[in-house]
Design an enzyme around this catalytic site. Structure first.
Site, PDB file in Angstrom:
ATOM      1  N   PRO A  13       0.878  -1.356  -0.010  1.00 33.77           N
ATOM      2  CA  PRO A  13       0.103   0.085  -0.062  1.00 33.77           C
ATOM      3  C   PRO A  13       0.777   1.306   0.125  1.00 33.77           C
ATOM      4  CG  PRO A  13      -0.142  -1.189   1.890  1.00 33.77           C
ATOM      5  CD  PRO A  13       0.589  -2.078   1.287  1.00 33.77           C
ATOM      6  N   ASN A  14       0.469   2.052  -0.877  1.00 32.43           N
ATOM      7  CA  ASN A  14       0.821   3.758  -0.880  1.00 32.43           C
ATOM      8  C   ASN A  14       2.337   3.819  -1.744  1.00 32.43           C
ATOM      9  OD1 ASN A  14      -1.163   4.870   0.902  1.00 32.43           O
ATOM     10  ND2 ASN A  14      -0.072   3.787   2.518  1.00 32.43           N
ATOM     11  N   ARG A  21       4.987  10.841  -2.596  1.00 32.20           N
ATOM     12  CA  ARG A  21       4.746  10.597  -1.207  1.00 32.20           C
ATOM     13  C   ARG A  21       5.984  10.619  -0.354  1.00 32.20           C
ATOM     14  NH1 ARG A  21       4.914   4.471   1.210  1.00 32.20           N
ATOM     15  NH2 ARG A  21       3.917   5.038   3.287  1.00 32.20           N
ATOM     16  N   TYR A  26      11.240   8.693   1.488  1.00 32.32           N
ATOM     17  CA  TYR A  26      11.329   7.774   0.309  1.00 32.32           C
ATOM     18  C   TYR A  26      12.064   8.069  -0.856  1.00 32.32           C
ATOM     19  CZ  TYR A  26       7.849   5.522   3.535  1.00 32.32           C
ATOM     20  OH  TYR A  26       7.486   5.074   4.531  1.00 32.32           O
ATOM     21  N   ASN A  76       8.023  -5.594  -0.901  1.00 26.02           N
ATOM     22  CA  ASN A  76       7.958  -4.439  -0.003  1.00 26.02           C
ATOM     23  C   ASN A  76       6.391  -4.563   0.474  1.00 26.02           C
ATOM     24  OD1 ASN A  76       7.819  -2.118   1.313  1.00 26.02           O
ATOM     25  ND2 ASN A  76       9.222  -0.987  -0.147  1.00 26.02           N
ATOM     26  N   ALA A  79       3.180  -0.893   4.856  1.00 33.81           N
ATOM     27  CA  ALA A  79       2.543  -0.789   6.411  1.00 33.81           C
ATOM     28  C   ALA A  79       2.388  -2.188   6.646  1.00 33.81           C
ATOM     29  CB  ALA A  79       1.538   0.086   6.500  1.00 33.81           C
ATOM     30  N   HIS A  82       4.172  -4.640   9.101  1.00 31.63           N
ATOM     31  CA  HIS A  82       4.060  -4.467  10.565  1.00 31.63           C
ATOM     32  C   HIS A  82       2.613  -4.859  11.169  1.00 31.63           C
ATOM     33  CE1 HIS A  82       7.367  -1.966   9.384  1.00 31.63           C
ATOM     34  NE2 HIS A  82       6.411  -1.076   8.757  1.00 31.63           N
ATOM     35  N   ASP A  89       1.566 -15.869   6.185  1.00 31.71           N
ATOM     36  CA  ASP A  89       1.254 -17.017   5.973  1.00 31.71           C
ATOM     37  C   ASP A  89       1.089 -17.687   4.272  1.00 31.71           C
ATOM     38  OD1 ASP A  89       0.964 -17.383   8.691  1.00 31.71           O
ATOM     39  OD2 ASP A  89      -1.110 -17.430   8.793  1.00 31.71           O
ATOM     40  N   GLU A 100      12.448  -9.649   1.648  1.00 32.68           N
ATOM     41  CA  GLU A 100      11.821  -8.391   2.034  1.00 32.68           C
ATOM     42  C   GLU A 100      12.569  -7.156   1.861  1.00 32.68           C
ATOM     43  OE1 GLU A 100       9.806  -8.636   6.066  1.00 32.68           O
ATOM     44  OE2 GLU A 100      10.314  -6.531   6.122  1.00 32.68           O
ATOM     45  N   HIS A 102      12.793  -2.762   1.929  1.00 27.26           N
ATOM     46  CA  HIS A 102      12.341  -1.462   2.296  1.00 27.26           C
ATOM     47  C   HIS A 102      13.259  -0.271   1.603  1.00 27.26           C
ATOM     48  CE1 HIS A 102       9.338  -3.163   4.951  1.00 27.26           C
ATOM     49  NE2 HIS A 102      10.288  -4.203   5.246  1.00 27.26           N
ATOM     50  N   LEU A 103      12.491   0.629   1.297  1.00 25.02           N
ATOM     51  CA  LEU A 103      13.127   2.040   0.798  1.00 25.02           C
ATOM     52  C   LEU A 103      13.869   2.730   1.924  1.00 25.02           C
ATOM     53  CD1 LEU A 103       9.987   2.513  -0.884  1.00 25.02           C
ATOM     54  CD2 LEU A 103      12.066   2.829  -2.388  1.00 25.02           C
ATOM     55  N   SER A 104      13.285   2.633   3.030  1.00 21.97           N
ATOM     56  CA  SER A 104      13.563   3.445   4.095  1.00 21.97           C
ATOM     57  C   SER A 104      14.410   2.382   5.118  1.00 21.97           C
ATOM     58  CB  SER A 104      12.753   4.168   4.937  1.00 21.97           C
ATOM     59  OG  SER A 104      11.655   3.467   5.306  1.00 21.97           O
ATOM     60  N   ARG A 109      13.319   4.366  12.366  1.00 16.38           N
ATOM     61  CA  ARG A 109      12.130   5.311  12.408  1.00 16.38           C
ATOM     62  C   ARG A 109      11.331   4.961  13.531  1.00 16.38           C
ATOM     63  NH1 ARG A 109       9.296   4.674   6.755  1.00 16.38           N
ATOM     64  NH2 ARG A 109       8.361   6.411   7.834  1.00 16.38           N
ATOM     65  N   ARG A 113       7.798   0.509  13.591  1.00 18.65           N
ATOM     66  CA  ARG A 113       8.122  -0.139  12.203  1.00 18.65           C
ATOM     67  C   ARG A 113       9.240  -1.208  12.243  1.00 18.65           C
ATOM     68  NH1 ARG A 113       5.806   3.176   8.496  1.00 18.65           N
ATOM     69  NH2 ARG A 113       5.314   5.347   9.369  1.00 18.65           N
TER      70      ARG A 113
HETATM   71  C1  DQA Z   1       8.364   0.919   3.884  1.00 17.53           C
HETATM   72  C2  DQA Z   1       8.330   1.150   5.314  1.00 17.53           C
HETATM   73  C3  DQA Z   1       7.002   0.783   6.069  1.00 17.53           C
HETATM   74  O1  DQA Z   1       7.285   1.023   7.475  1.00 17.53           O
HETATM   75  C4  DQA Z   1       6.052   1.746   5.588  1.00 17.53           C
HETATM   76  O2  DQA Z   1       4.692   1.585   6.024  1.00 17.53           O
HETATM   77  C5  DQA Z   1       5.907   2.091   4.002  1.00 17.53           C
HETATM   78  C6  DQA Z   1       7.354   1.892   3.220  1.00 17.53           C
HETATM   79  C7  DQA Z   1       9.498   1.267   3.148  1.00 17.53           C
HETATM   80  O3  DQA Z   1       9.797   0.851   1.840  1.00 17.53           O
HETATM   81  O4  DQA Z   1      10.289   1.809   3.696  1.00 17.53           O
HETATM   82  O5  DQA Z   1       4.835   2.163   3.407  1.00 17.53           O
HETATM   83  O6  DQA Z   1       8.050  -0.448   3.661  1.00 17.53           O
END
Ligand code: DQA
Length: 148
Positions: A13-14, A21, A26, A76, A79, A82, A89, A100, A102-104, A109, A113
């Site tokens: 998501p997002n 964003r 990011y 990725n 959210a 978490h 599953d 897995e 993550h950009l950040s 943080r 997270r």
């Molecule tokens: C994220 C980190 C997550 O905590 C956050 O909810 C995101 C992006 C990242 O790529 O850094 O939406 O997955």
């Protein structure tokens, strides 16, 4: 030549708003920039990529089920990292090596997270390198699969 390795790259998501964003967290790159970055490596390394983004947990689970013949997953979960035992599953159910991403750097943080439901069912996690995290994940997955 050996058959191409099929890798699916899933974004939660997002992440469709990447580049717009929270740029200070990011970065300015878009999902399309990420796709271009990893496609070059895939072409040079006999890999076939499939990209998917969804803001819906059930759609991500359905996509994982439908692609259970893939050789590897890069995800990725955003959210859902978490919160989602259901995505965890699904990855465990299909039993495909997953990384897995993550950009950040999720460990620098907010406290919430730092916990990932997904990481324990993955072969590894890469966090903190912007869109370059995806390329590192693909390189790691390629190395893992070619050793298997
Ligand atoms: C994220 C980190 C997550 O905590 C956050 O909810 C995101 C992006 C990242 O790529 O850094 O939406 O997955």
């Amino acid at each position: 030549m050996d058959a191409k390795l099929k890798i699916v790259i899933i974004n939660g998501p997002n992440l469709n708003l990447l580049g717009v964003r929270e740029q200070e967290i990011y970065g300015a790159n878009t999902l399309e920039d990420m796709e271009k970055l990893v496609t070059g490596f895939a072409e040079d390394n006999n890999m076939d990529l499939d990209f998917f983004q969804s803001n819906h947990e059930g759609e991500i689970i359905g996509y994982i089920h439908e692609h259970r013949s893939a050789n590897g997953i890069i995800i990725n979960p955003a959210a859902f990292t978490h919160t989602s035992i259901a995505i965890r599953d699904a990855i465990a159910a299909v039993n495909i090596p997953a990384v897995e991403v993550h950009l950040s750097n999720i460990y620098t943080r907010e406290e919430f997270r730092r916990m990932s439901f997904i990481a324990p069912v993955c072969i590894g996690q890469i966090s903190g390198f912007g869109i370059y995290s995806y390329l590192l994940a693909l390189q790691a997955l390629s190395n893992y699969l070619n050793k298997a």
